[in-house]
Design an enzyme around this catalytic site. Sequence first.
Site, short mmCIF file in Angstrom:
data_model
loop_
_atom_site.label_atom_id
_atom_site.label_comp_id
_atom_site.label_asym_id
_atom_site.label_seq_id
_atom_site.Cartn_x
_atom_site.Cartn_y
_atom_site.Cartn_z
N ARG A 164 0.83 -1.22 0.00
CA ARG A 164 0.00 0.00 0.00
C ARG A 164 0.86 1.26 0.00
NH1 ARG A 164 -2.81 -3.60 3.95
NH2 ARG A 164 -0.89 -3.28 5.09
N ARG A 186 8.16 -9.39 -3.07
CA ARG A 186 8.04 -10.85 -3.09
C ARG A 186 7.08 -11.30 -4.18
NH1 ARG A 186 6.52 -12.08 2.92
NH2 ARG A 186 5.64 -10.07 2.41
N ARG A 246 11.54 0.45 8.56
CA ARG A 246 12.00 0.16 9.91
C ARG A 246 13.53 0.22 9.91
NH1 ARG A 246 7.62 1.01 11.43
NH2 ARG A 246 6.20 -0.30 12.63
N HIS A 294 10.97 9.16 13.30
CA HIS A 294 9.86 8.22 13.07
C HIS A 294 8.51 8.94 13.09
CE1 HIS A 294 8.70 3.71 13.48
NE2 HIS A 294 7.83 4.35 12.70
N ILE A 295 8.32 9.83 12.11
CA ILE A 295 7.09 10.63 12.08
C ILE A 295 6.24 10.34 10.84
CG2 ILE A 295 7.89 12.51 13.57
CD1 ILE A 295 8.52 14.10 10.96
N GLY A 296 6.49 9.18 10.21
CA GLY A 296 5.78 8.84 8.97
C GLY A 296 4.27 9.06 9.04
N SER A 297 3.66 8.59 10.09
CA SER A 297 2.19 8.67 10.16
C SER A 297 1.72 9.86 11.00
CB SER A 297 1.62 7.38 10.75
OG SER A 297 2.03 7.23 12.10
C1 DGY Z 1 3.60 2.08 11.83
O1 DGY Z 1 2.38 2.29 11.94
O2 DGY Z 1 4.06 0.96 11.83
C2 DGY Z 1 4.47 3.29 11.67
O3 DGY Z 1 5.80 2.99 11.69
C3 DGY Z 1 4.13 4.33 12.70
O4 DGY Z 1 2.89 4.83 12.41
#
Ligand code: DGY
Length: 329
Positions: A164, A186, A246, A294-297
């Site tokens: 996604r 994959r 990650r 780690h601010i992706g979301s």
């Molecule tokens: C996740 O959801 O796994 C992200 O790394 C943080 O939102």
Amino acid sequence: YSKTTSGMKSVYVTRPDVASIGIDLLKKECDVSSWSQAVPVPRDELLRQVVGKDAIYCALTDKIDSEIIERAGPQLKCIATISVGYEHIDVAECKKRGIRVGYTPDVLTDATAELTVALLLATSRRLFEANKEVYNGGWKSWAPDWMCGQGLKGARVGLFGFGRIGQEIAARLVPFKPSKLTYTARTERTTEAVKLNAERVSFDEMLCESDFIVACCALTPETKEIFNTDAFKKMKSNAIFINSARGGVVDQTALCAALKDKRILGAGLDVTTPEPLPLDDPLLKLDNVVILPHIGSADVNTRIEMSRITALNILAGLKGEKMVAEVSI
Ligand code: DGY
């Protein structure tokens, strides 16, 4: 054992909530206790608090292993994480004990793709390095060869992971007119790839031919430290490596060496090992790396939705109903 004095099911929440959204939902039907500090709940406190709980609402900072699950007791019915990643939960142990696991895919896809593109551009166009010069007196004059980065137009981009988030990153990159979009995954994703004009290539081809490589895969035993010395050696000297997946998919010592020796041009990391990165980490001494915490979301509406879904997953898990999103284990 499992019932509280109120007769309601009990839930332990390991994080202060986003605007109380999830906790308020849970409180309507359950007895809720929670950790309220901004730092992750200490392990011994977690071990104490889970005893007798019917459900655990956790985050990626909590290691939910067999010891925690065992300590909770046989009444533990479900665990829900406010994240799409669930490598911090021992799902094999959950399967063995019939514990259901909820997570929050989909709702954070756009926010994470958006941040990944922002990080890519910040790295390739040296935004943070340039911004520092404004404040430290390094900005003497406009100069033709100063602070030049690498454009996306005409560049070849490789996405490691084409789920996604990978697909949404690709969609956002198309308007920048890369010469080619490739992916390594994959499974063949023909329908999705056709829409984005993306071509599936081997990991080796991606490493050897890409100007940008974006890690947007799950952390699994197969992807653990897949970006190692060997991988960085194969990359082009102008390669820019971006990781919003990650920290564990990278051998960080190898990445640091590749950046230091200028074997690759730069890296943009939203995730590291460990998190937070210690202030004396060698990566922090380099100019050619952009590091985010780690601010992706981390957009408000996304986090509110993640909290809501985590709570709904728990309520469904406790009632034996269909979760909004359940890990198939
Ligand atoms: C996740 O959801 O796994 C992200 O790394 C943080 O939102």
